[in-house]
Design a protein around this motif. Structure first.
Motif, mmCIF file in Angstrom:
data_model
loop_
_atom_site.group_PDB
_atom_site.id
_atom_site.type_symbol
_atom_site.label_atom_id
_atom_site.label_comp_id
_atom_site.label_asym_id
_atom_site.label_seq_id
_atom_site.Cartn_x
_atom_site.Cartn_y
_atom_site.Cartn_z
ATOM 1 N N THR A 1 0.790 -1.238 0.000
ATOM 2 C CA THR A 1 0.000 0.000 0.000
ATOM 3 C C THR A 1 0.821 1.285 0.000
ATOM 4 O O THR A 1 0.338 2.328 -0.447
ATOM 5 N N GLN A 2 2.062 1.252 0.484
ATOM 6 C CA GLN A 2 2.811 2.492 0.670
ATOM 7 C C GLN A 2 3.608 2.994 -0.532
ATOM 8 O O GLN A 2 3.831 4.201 -0.652
ATOM 9 N N PRO A 3 4.108 2.118 -1.427
ATOM 10 C CA PRO A 3 4.922 2.628 -2.540
ATOM 11 C C PRO A 3 4.260 3.727 -3.350
ATOM 12 O O PRO A 3 4.909 4.730 -3.686
ATOM 13 N N GLU A 4 2.980 3.605 -3.680
ATOM 14 C CA GLU A 4 2.299 4.639 -4.464
ATOM 15 C C GLU A 4 2.264 5.963 -3.707
ATOM 16 O O GLU A 4 2.375 7.039 -4.313
ATOM 17 N N HIS A 5 2.123 5.889 -2.396
ATOM 18 C CA HIS A 5 2.125 7.103 -1.574
ATOM 19 C C HIS A 5 3.476 7.799 -1.662
ATOM 20 O O HIS A 5 3.548 9.024 -1.842
ATOM 21 N N PHE A 6 4.566 7.031 -1.565
ATOM 22 C CA PHE A 6 5.902 7.616 -1.653
ATOM 23 C C PHE A 6 6.168 8.178 -3.045
ATOM 24 O O PHE A 6 6.806 9.228 -3.192
ATOM 25 N N ILE A 7 5.708 7.477 -4.073
ATOM 26 C CA ILE A 7 5.885 7.954 -5.445
ATOM 27 C C ILE A 7 5.202 9.310 -5.623
ATOM 28 O O ILE A 7 5.754 10.234 -6.238
ATOM 29 N N ASN A 8 4.020 9.453 -5.064
ATOM 30 C CA ASN A 8 3.284 10.715 -5.171
ATOM 31 C C ASN A 8 4.008 11.835 -4.432
ATOM 32 O O ASN A 8 4.073 12.973 -4.906
ATOM 33 N N LEU A 9 4.587 11.509 -3.263
ATOM 34 C CA LEU A 9 5.344 12.519 -2.517
ATOM 35 C C LEU A 9 6.575 12.974 -3.300
ATOM 36 O O LEU A 9 6.929 14.155 -3.283
ATOM 37 N N ILE A 10 7.236 12.032 -3.972
ATOM 38 C CA ILE A 10 8.422 12.377 -4.743
ATOM 39 C C ILE A 10 8.047 13.269 -5.924
ATOM 40 O O ILE A 10 8.731 14.253 -6.234
ATOM 41 N N LYS A 11 6.939 12.944 -6.585
ATOM 42 C CA LYS A 11 6.504 13.729 -7.752
ATOM 43 C C LYS A 11 6.075 15.131 -7.360
ATOM 44 O O LYS A 11 6.238 16.080 -8.120
ATOM 45 N N ALA B 1 11.965 0.277 -6.057
ATOM 46 C CA ALA B 1 13.293 0.499 -6.602
ATOM 47 C C ALA B 1 13.534 1.988 -6.826
ATOM 48 O O ALA B 1 12.609 2.808 -6.760
ATOM 49 N N GLN B 2 14.794 2.345 -7.091
ATOM 50 C CA GLN B 2 15.121 3.732 -7.413
ATOM 51 C C GLN B 2 14.379 4.157 -8.673
ATOM 52 O O GLN B 2 14.270 3.410 -9.627
ATOM 53 N N GLY B 3 13.872 5.388 -8.641
ATOM 54 C CA GLY B 3 13.067 5.877 -9.749
ATOM 55 C C GLY B 3 11.595 5.598 -9.543
ATOM 56 O O GLY B 3 10.757 6.083 -10.305
ATOM 57 N N GLN B 4 11.274 4.829 -8.495
ATOM 58 C CA GLN B 4 9.880 4.562 -8.151
ATOM 59 C C GLN B 4 9.612 5.119 -6.746
ATOM 60 O O GLN B 4 9.570 6.325 -6.585
ATOM 61 N N ALA B 5 9.411 4.247 -5.755
ATOM 62 C CA ALA B 5 9.189 4.750 -4.401
ATOM 63 C C ALA B 5 10.470 5.292 -3.776
ATOM 64 O O ALA B 5 10.412 6.048 -2.803
ATOM 65 N N LEU B 6 11.622 4.885 -4.312
ATOM 66 C CA LEU B 6 12.894 5.450 -3.874
ATOM 67 C C LEU B 6 13.348 6.484 -4.902
ATOM 68 O O LEU B 6 13.388 6.189 -6.097
ATOM 69 N N PRO B 7 13.677 7.701 -4.476
ATOM 70 C CA PRO B 7 14.130 8.709 -5.436
ATOM 71 C C PRO B 7 15.472 8.334 -6.042
ATOM 72 O O PRO B 7 16.259 7.604 -5.428
ATOM 73 N N VAL B 8 15.712 8.787 -7.229
ATOM 74 C CA VAL B 8 16.986 8.527 -7.898
ATOM 75 C C VAL B 8 18.077 9.299 -7.171
ATOM 76 O O VAL B 8 17.945 10.495 -6.912
ATOM 77 N N THR B 9 19.139 8.618 -6.813
ATOM 78 C CA THR B 9 20.210 9.269 -6.074
ATOM 79 C C THR B 9 20.946 10.284 -6.941
ATOM 80 O O THR B 9 21.079 10.109 -8.154
#
Length: 273
Positions: free
Chosen positions: A44-54, A153-161
């Protein structure tokens, strides 16, 4: 369909997992995890993190228009301020430790009752029980497929370093954590300059007596660096053994040192001090 005694496990097993938009390979791996909280968070959480990053905040979003942090401006001069009340919220971690946060700030806004209730529910082991289990994947390729499928993964719920020469794997990257990264606060605390075959710089973290949950190994490591800032040896306090660079178990020793140092920096320097 799977049935169990815990309603949360039923929801995770019968609803979330069965209907998750992931492949069968990933589902079979998650089915082996006994802890429903872990499975629920992974689904449930990856989409939430992706939205925060965007839609991440920038310096433009940080103002003091509505947030005064307990101080009121009383005039135009620099020193014309008056201390006022500020809403604070106390979190009791254990009978010996608690933290206090502000009830409102520029980054997160108001700390609402819904957030408070959600936090209490997440800490309630009757609602979300913790059941430690270890899942060992057969190789790195499978782990990579799982992380990509779960969008972790990076570029998804993890931001690209933004670091291109710092991979957290090599000895050079490891040393940079303590000389040019956040681990430097631990290195700076060491009062003694050592004179030994392993070098003059030491990060000593004797935390092997801290209790950990089952399946988690003990903390505690002493890291030695040469005069040219290269890691040369790591002492494992739990097993009372010294591992030198290149020895069998070197990767595991570095992982122990990283986990111990990140724990100390988070719990002590970041959250407490």
């Amino acid at each position: 369909m799977r049935f169990c005694n815990c309603c949360v496990d039923c929801i995770v097993g019968n609803v979330l997992l069965d209907n998750a938009d992931i492949n069968d390979e990933s589902k079979k791996i998650l089915e082996k995890i006994n802890d429903s909280t872990t499975v629920m968070a992974a689904l449930t959480q990856p989409e939430h993190f992706i939205n925060l990053i965007k839609h991440h905040s920038t310096d433009v979003d940080i103002t003091t228009k509505n947030t005064d942090l307990g101080w009121k401006k009383t005039g135009h001069e620099f020193e014309e301020w008056k201390k006022d009340r500020v809403r604070s919220i106390k979190h009791t971690i254990s009978k010996n430790f608690s933290t206090v946060i502000l009830g409102v700030d520029d980054n997160f806004g108001d700390y609402t009752c819904i957030e408070k209730l959600t936090g209490a529910a997440l800490r309630n082991r009757c609602i979300l029980p913790l059941d430690d289990s270890a899942i060992i994947l057969k190789d790195d390729e499978l782990a990579e497929r799982l992380l990509n499928d779960l969008k972790l993964a990076q570029g998804q719920a993890l931001p690209v370093t933004y670091n291109t020469d710092f991979n957290m794997v090599t000895d050079e990257s490891f040393s940079r954590i303590f000389f040019y990264g956040m681990g430097s606060v631990l290195l700076a605390k060491q009062k003694k300059v050592y004179s030994s075959e392993y070098g003059p710089f030491v990060v000593d973290m004797p935390f092997q007596n801290l209790k950990t949950r089952k399946l988690y190994r003990k903390y505690g490591a002493r890291i030695h660096f040469s005069e040219d800032q290269k890691v040369t040896a790591i002492y494992d306090y739990r097993w009372e053994r010294l591992v030198k660079a290149g020895d069998t178990g070197w990767a595991e020793a570095k992982m122990l040192a990283k986990v111990t140092s990140f724990f100390i920096m988070t719990a002590r320097e970041h959250l407490s001090w």
